[in-house]
Design a protein around this motif. Structure first.
Motif, PDB file in Angstrom:
ATOM      1  N   GLN A 317       0.837  -1.199   0.000  1.00  0.00           N
ATOM      2  CA  GLN A 317       0.000   0.000   0.000  1.00  0.00           C
ATOM      3  C   GLN A 317       0.876   1.255   0.000  1.00  0.00           C
ATOM      4  O   GLN A 317       0.617   2.198  -0.746  1.00  0.00           O
ATOM      5  N   ASP A 318       1.931   1.222   0.825  1.00  0.00           N
ATOM      6  CA  ASP A 318       2.834   2.378   0.875  1.00  0.00           C
ATOM      7  C   ASP A 318       3.462   2.648  -0.487  1.00  0.00           C
ATOM      8  O   ASP A 318       3.561   3.786  -0.928  1.00  0.00           O
ATOM      9  N   ARG A 319       3.898   1.551  -1.148  1.00  0.00           N
ATOM     10  CA  ARG A 319       4.565   1.741  -2.426  1.00  0.00           C
ATOM     11  C   ARG A 319       3.609   2.230  -3.501  1.00  0.00           C
ATOM     12  O   ARG A 319       3.938   3.118  -4.278  1.00  0.00           O
ATOM     13  N   ILE A 320       2.398   1.649  -3.527  1.00  0.00           N
ATOM     14  CA  ILE A 320       1.397   2.095  -4.505  1.00  0.00           C
ATOM     15  C   ILE A 320       1.119   3.575  -4.280  1.00  0.00           C
ATOM     16  O   ILE A 320       1.083   4.377  -5.205  1.00  0.00           O
ATOM     17  N   PHE A 321       0.953   3.919  -3.007  1.00  0.00           N
ATOM     18  CA  PHE A 321       0.655   5.298  -2.654  1.00  0.00           C
ATOM     19  C   PHE A 321       1.779   6.227  -3.104  1.00  0.00           C
ATOM     20  O   PHE A 321       1.544   7.304  -3.628  1.00  0.00           O
ATOM     21  N   ASN A 322       3.015   5.746  -2.898  1.00  0.00           N
ATOM     22  CA  ASN A 322       4.171   6.560  -3.303  1.00  0.00           C
ATOM     23  C   ASN A 322       4.171   6.850  -4.800  1.00  0.00           C
ATOM     24  O   ASN A 322       4.427   7.971  -5.214  1.00  0.00           O
ATOM     25  N   VAL A 323       3.901   5.808  -5.575  1.00  0.00           N
ATOM     26  CA  VAL A 323       3.883   6.005  -7.031  1.00  0.00           C
ATOM     27  C   VAL A 323       2.764   6.970  -7.410  1.00  0.00           C
ATOM     28  O   VAL A 323       2.975   7.937  -8.137  1.00  0.00           O
ATOM     29  N   LEU A 324       1.559   6.696  -6.881  1.00  0.00           N
ATOM     30  CA  LEU A 324       0.418   7.533  -7.244  1.00  0.00           C
ATOM     31  C   LEU A 324       0.603   8.965  -6.765  1.00  0.00           C
ATOM     32  O   LEU A 324       0.013   9.887  -7.299  1.00  0.00           O
ATOM     33  N   ASN A 325       1.423   9.091  -5.730  1.00  0.00           N
ATOM     34  CA  ASN A 325       1.572  10.403  -5.120  1.00  0.00           C
ATOM     35  C   ASN A 325       2.728  11.212  -5.695  1.00  0.00           C
ATOM     36  O   ASN A 325       2.945  12.347  -5.314  1.00  0.00           O
ATOM     37  N   THR A 326       3.508  10.566  -6.584  1.00  0.00           N
ATOM     38  CA  THR A 326       4.595  11.302  -7.217  1.00  0.00           C
ATOM     39  C   THR A 326       3.979  12.336  -8.157  1.00  0.00           C
ATOM     40  O   THR A 326       3.276  11.972  -9.084  1.00  0.00           O
ATOM     41  N   PRO A 327       4.183  13.600  -7.875  1.00  0.00           N
ATOM     42  CA  PRO A 327       3.541  14.595  -8.738  1.00  0.00           C
ATOM     43  C   PRO A 327       4.165  14.559 -10.128  1.00  0.00           C
ATOM     44  O   PRO A 327       5.366  14.386 -10.276  1.00  0.00           O
ATOM     45  N   ALA A 328       3.323  14.674 -11.117  1.00  0.00           N
ATOM     46  CA  ALA A 328       3.831  14.737 -12.478  1.00  0.00           C
ATOM     47  C   ALA A 328       4.581  16.053 -12.621  1.00  0.00           C
ATOM     48  O   ALA A 328       4.081  17.109 -12.253  1.00  0.00           O
ATOM     49  N   GLU A 329       5.823  15.982 -13.116  1.00  0.00           N
ATOM     50  CA  GLU A 329       6.613  17.208 -13.210  1.00  0.00           C
ATOM     51  C   GLU A 329       6.080  18.117 -14.301  1.00  0.00           C
ATOM     52  O   GLU A 329       6.163  19.328 -14.223  1.00  0.00           O
ATOM     53  N   ILE A 330       5.551  17.460 -15.341  1.00  0.00           N
ATOM     54  CA  ILE A 330       4.933  18.256 -16.394  1.00  0.00           C
ATOM     55  C   ILE A 330       3.430  18.106 -16.242  1.00  0.00           C
ATOM     56  O   ILE A 330       2.915  16.990 -16.210  1.00  0.00           O
ATOM     57  N   ARG A 331       2.769  19.210 -16.032  1.00  0.00           N
ATOM     58  CA  ARG A 331       1.320  19.115 -15.858  1.00  0.00           C
ATOM     59  C   ARG A 331       0.637  20.359 -16.382  1.00  0.00           C
ATOM     60  O   ARG A 331       1.294  21.332 -16.746  1.00  0.00           O
ATOM     61  N   ASP A 332      -0.698  20.297 -16.397  1.00  0.00           N
ATOM     62  CA  ASP A 332      -1.462  21.423 -16.903  1.00  0.00           C
ATOM     63  C   ASP A 332      -1.281  22.650 -16.021  1.00  0.00           C
ATOM     64  O   ASP A 332      -1.223  22.547 -14.798  1.00  0.00           O
ATOM     65  N   SER A 333      -1.183  23.806 -16.660  1.00  0.00           N
ATOM     66  CA  SER A 333      -1.101  25.056 -15.895  1.00  0.00           C
ATOM     67  C   SER A 333      -2.474  25.352 -15.305  1.00  0.00           C
ATOM     68  O   SER A 333      -3.479  24.786 -15.713  1.00  0.00           O
ATOM     69  N   ASP A 334      -2.491  26.245 -14.316  1.00  0.00           N
ATOM     70  CA  ASP A 334      -3.767  26.598 -13.682  1.00  0.00           C
ATOM     71  C   ASP A 334      -4.755  27.142 -14.708  1.00  0.00           C
ATOM     72  O   ASP A 334      -5.949  26.849 -14.653  1.00  0.00           O
ATOM     73  N   ALA A 335      -4.228  27.928 -15.668  1.00  0.00           N
ATOM     74  CA  ALA A 335      -5.108  28.510 -16.687  1.00  0.00           C
ATOM     75  C   ALA A 335      -5.789  27.406 -17.498  1.00  0.00           C
ATOM     76  O   ALA A 335      -6.984  27.481 -17.792  1.00  0.00           O
ATOM     77  N   VAL A 336      -5.016  26.369 -17.842  1.00  0.00           N
ATOM     78  CA  VAL A 336      -5.583  25.263 -18.619  1.00  0.00           C
ATOM     79  C   VAL A 336      -6.629  24.518 -17.796  1.00  0.00           C
ATOM     80  O   VAL A 336      -7.709  24.179 -18.287  1.00  0.00           O
ATOM     81  N   ILE A 337      -6.316  24.301 -16.520  1.00  0.00           N
ATOM     82  CA  ILE A 337      -7.268  23.592 -15.650  1.00  0.00           C
ATOM     83  C   ILE A 337      -8.573  24.377 -15.562  1.00  0.00           C
ATOM     84  O   ILE A 337      -9.665  23.813 -15.650  1.00  0.00           O
ATOM     85  N   GLN A 338      -8.434  25.717 -15.467  1.00  0.00           N
ATOM     86  CA  GLN A 338      -9.631  26.563 -15.420  1.00  0.00           C
ATOM     87  C   GLN A 338     -10.449  26.451 -16.704  1.00  0.00           C
ATOM     88  O   GLN A 338     -11.670  26.318 -16.660  1.00  0.00           O
ATOM     89  N   ARG A 339      -9.747  26.482 -17.824  1.00  0.00           N
ATOM     90  CA  ARG A 339     -10.462  26.365 -19.104  1.00  0.00           C
ATOM     91  C   ARG A 339     -11.190  25.033 -19.214  1.00  0.00           C
ATOM     92  O   ARG A 339     -12.324  24.968 -19.692  1.00  0.00           O
ATOM     93  N   MET A 340     -10.530  23.971 -18.753  1.00  0.00           N
ATOM     94  CA  MET A 340     -11.156  22.654 -18.855  1.00  0.00           C
ATOM     95  C   MET A 340     -12.410  22.589 -17.990  1.00  0.00           C
ATOM     96  O   MET A 340     -13.420  22.005 -18.384  1.00  0.00           O
ATOM     97  N   ALA A 341     -12.341  23.219 -16.804  1.00  0.00           N
ATOM     98  CA  ALA A 341     -13.512  23.237 -15.929  1.00  0.00           C
ATOM     99  C   ALA A 341     -14.639  24.036 -16.588  1.00  0.00           C
ATOM    100  O   ALA A 341     -15.813  23.713 -16.457  1.00  0.00           O
TER     101      ALA A 341
END
Ligand SMILES: Nc1ncnc2c1ncn2[C@@H]1O[C@H](COP(=O)(O)OP(=O)(O)O)[C@@H](O)[C@H]1O
Ligand SMILES: [Mg+2]
Length: 616
Positions: A317-341
């Motif tokens: 569980q710890d390891r799965i959590f660690n992988v899932l919790n690794t933030p993607a270094e490349i991700r959508d900017s806040d502006a893009v997230i707003q547009r998608m919403a």
């Protein structure tokens, strides 16, 4: 285009439970209630002996006996048919559901993580770890966890019921509990530690084995091979010694537990018989308590063992959590997230981010890129591609071809300059929009456990069977799949080892095509397939490229010639570009490359090898 909701990364342990366990709460509830029913039933069942001795036999009425027997038989039927199968079903659903969710989210997240994460952790390791951890976790949650509940309820129920039957005798019998517990804890720890070592060795062996298989190409020299075999043998020997230790510890432990149980039973008979003789206790009660006392140590042991089995799941569980919790270094900017919403993919003809879905042009503008500071790979790289164009990239190993396509896929982002879709910097667009418009085939096909159908459907789980077949037909994979005994249902995992690497590559081609991508990327996709498969791919390639942007990194001329434009890359720069004929006419680096390869090809043909490569 399939619409998939971009998923947030799992931010906290609480969210982890919400995402994985909460959706299955109905099944957990069924499992919990059933465990309670089983405890009551089991305790009641074993008290039947006592009831017979005390109430049925003295009356000498056979009719009563018959009635009770029939009643019990009926109850057993109901319990086993209904409850036991319900129990299996609920727990099966829990384990399947958990495994599916964790794997889906895990793979999805691994794909989202930028490639610089994979530089530090090899992708294969992560995938293997994800697969086994998901399995461990879901099995333990479905079987060991409710099992532990049942066992603890059973032990508590026994204590309560024995105290109710005769508390004085019970307390005397219970004096052996601490001894039993001490024994269990002491041995369990040691056995567990050895077991863990065995498991650890097992995984090391598997890794070494996998390295040996997948690394065959890299383990080239004899010296390396010898070193590898030596390492493997050493690991095997260690594994054997730990396994032996585990067997020895177990062999000592079991007799000790039987002995303490014997002491408890002795105490019960000694003091219990006295009670029966003076009429303080019925014979039936003595018999029941005898049965329970015998169960006691056994169930306590089961309980401790089950708790021990839950431990690895906590680590998983710890390891799965660690992988899932690794933030993607490349991700959508806040502006893009707003547009998608705001748009939620509801704008006609637009992607989920509200901008136009159809790509008309792709442009690299003055792109700089380096993996490590001070070691630029691309400097001021420019390239403009219009709709429907297919681009071939050729050049030496290390020239920067893969880097160019990785930047295009936004696995990395430019350190300076921009990459534009329809004149808009791709950082203003959603990552998910881009990546769901990409079909990528790399040099080594990546297939996971599952059928051919599952593997083709991987990028687009909602695709119909017809769509899967259509994709396979386009890339010419359909004929060979139909020739397999189980067709599309052929498993590609353990049993799929008979698939050749070329066939596997055809499957990953079909997968890339299934999403009907606007951009197709083939990075040395045909470099390691057999000539026969290459021919199959070649036949379908024209059809595959039609109406898409395509970027093909290839060595073989036959593949390159399919492209509208060939770029000759050297040290991160385009040194020549044009069609094959134009480049030949240019009388430059491409021509000398071509001639060299032609010569090479002729030599090879004489040697009976028909591979034409534009290697330098
Ligand atoms: N993940 C990475 N980390 C650091 N350097 C890299 C990485 N990938 C490639 N490089 C370097 O970048 C340069 C270009 O590599 P690449 O784009 O893979 O070339 P090609 O695909 O043309 O063989 C090479 O010098 C290579 O060593
Ligand atoms: Mg490359």
């Amino acid at each position: 285009m399939p619409e998939k909701q971009p998923k947030q990364s799992v931010g906290s342990m609480q969210l982890f439970y919400q995402r994985f366990l909460l959706p299955l709460k109905g099944y957990f509830l069924v499992a919990i209630i059933l465990q309670m029913i089983f405890v009551v039933w089991d305790i009641a069942f074993f008290s039947l002996n006592g009831y017979m001795v005390d109430h049925v036999i003295p009356q000498g009425e056979k009719a009563d006996f018959l009635a009770i027997s029939i009643l019990y038989l009926a109850a057993i039927l109901v319990i086993s048919l209904l409850f036991v199968s319900l129990n299996f079903m609920a727990r099966g659903r829990i384990s399947q559901g958990l495994m599916f969710r964790i794997r889906e989210e895990g793979f999805g997240h691994l794909q989202k993580l930028s490639f610089s994460y994979f530089d530090r952790n090899t992708l294969g390791n992560l995938l293997a770890r994800m697969t086994t951890d998901a399995k461990t976790y879901s099995i333990v949650a479905a079987w060991q966890l409710p099992g532990a509940l049942y066992l603890s309820l059973f032990v508590l129920g026994l204590i309560g019921y024995m105290l109710y039957l005769n508390w004085k005798i019970s307390l005397i019998v219970f004096t052996t509990i601490p001894l039993t517990l001490i024994l269990i804890v002491a041995f369990q720890k040691r056995i567990l530690a050895v077991s863990r070592k065995v498991m650890e060795m097992n995984s090391k062996l598997t890794t070494a084995y996998n390295e040996g298989i997948t690394g065959v190409k890299t383990i080239r020299s004899l010296a390396e091979e010898m070193a590898f075999i030596e390492k493997f043998e050493k690991l095997s020997a260690e594994m054997f010694s730990y396994s032996r230790k585990r067997v020895l510890e177990t062999a000592l432990f079991i007799p000790l537990i039987i002995a303490t149980t014997g002491v408890g039973l002795g105490l019960l008979l000694w003091f219990g018989t006295e009670e029966v003789l003076v009429g303080e206790m019925s014979l039936g009660t003595l018999i029941i308590m005898g049965v329970y006392a015998r169960f006691f140590a056994e169930f306590l042991l089961f309980l401790m063992r089950t708790i021990g089995e839950i431990q690895p799941a906590i680590a998983s569980q710890d390891r799965i959590f660690n992988v899932l919790n690794t933030p993607a270094e490349i991700r959508d900017s806040d502006a893009v997230i707003q547009r998608m919403a705001m748009y939620q993919g509801n704008v006609h003809g637009a992607g989920e981010d509200g901008y136009e879905d159809r790509i008309e042009s792709i442009e690299f503008r003055e792109v700089d890129f380096s993996y490590k500071a001070d070691e630029p790979v691309l400097q001021g790289f420019n390239l403009k591609v219009t709709h429907g164009e297919s681009i071939a990239l050729v050049g030496d190993t290390g020239a920067g071809k893969s880097t160019i396509v990785s930047l295009l896929c936004r696995f990395y982002e430019p350190t300076f300059g921009e990459i534009c879709f329809n004149n808009r910097d791709y950082r203003e667009r959603s990552l998910h929009w881009l990546q769901s418009n990409l079909g990528i085939v790399l040099q080594t096909p990546f297939l996971f456990d599952g059928t051919i159908r599952d593997n083709i459907r991987f990028g687009n789980p909602d695709a119909s069977d017809d769509q899967v077949i259509k994709a396979a037909e386009i890339v010419n994979a359909h004929p060979f799949i139909m020739n397999l005994e189980q067709g599309y249902d052929t498993p590609v995992g353990e049993e799929g080892k008979r698939l050749s690497s070329g066939q596997k590559q055809l499957i990953s081609f079909a997968r890339a095509i299934l999403v009907d991508p606007q951009i197709l990327i083939l990075d040395e996709a045909t470099s390691s397939v057999d000539p026969e498969t290459e021919h199959m791919i070649q036949k379908g390639l024209h059809q595959v490229l039609k109406g898409r942007f395509s970027f093909i990194v290839a060595h073989r001329l036959s593949t390159i010639r399919e492209a509208n434009r060939i770029l000759l890359i050297k040290k991160g720069r385009i040194i020549e570009q044009g069609s094959h004929d134009e480049l030949i006419a240019l009388n430059g680096a491409y021509l000398s490359l071509y001639q060299k390869q032609l010569l090479h090809h002729q030599e090879r043909e004489i040697l009976g090898k028909d591979r034409l490569r534009v290697d330098v």
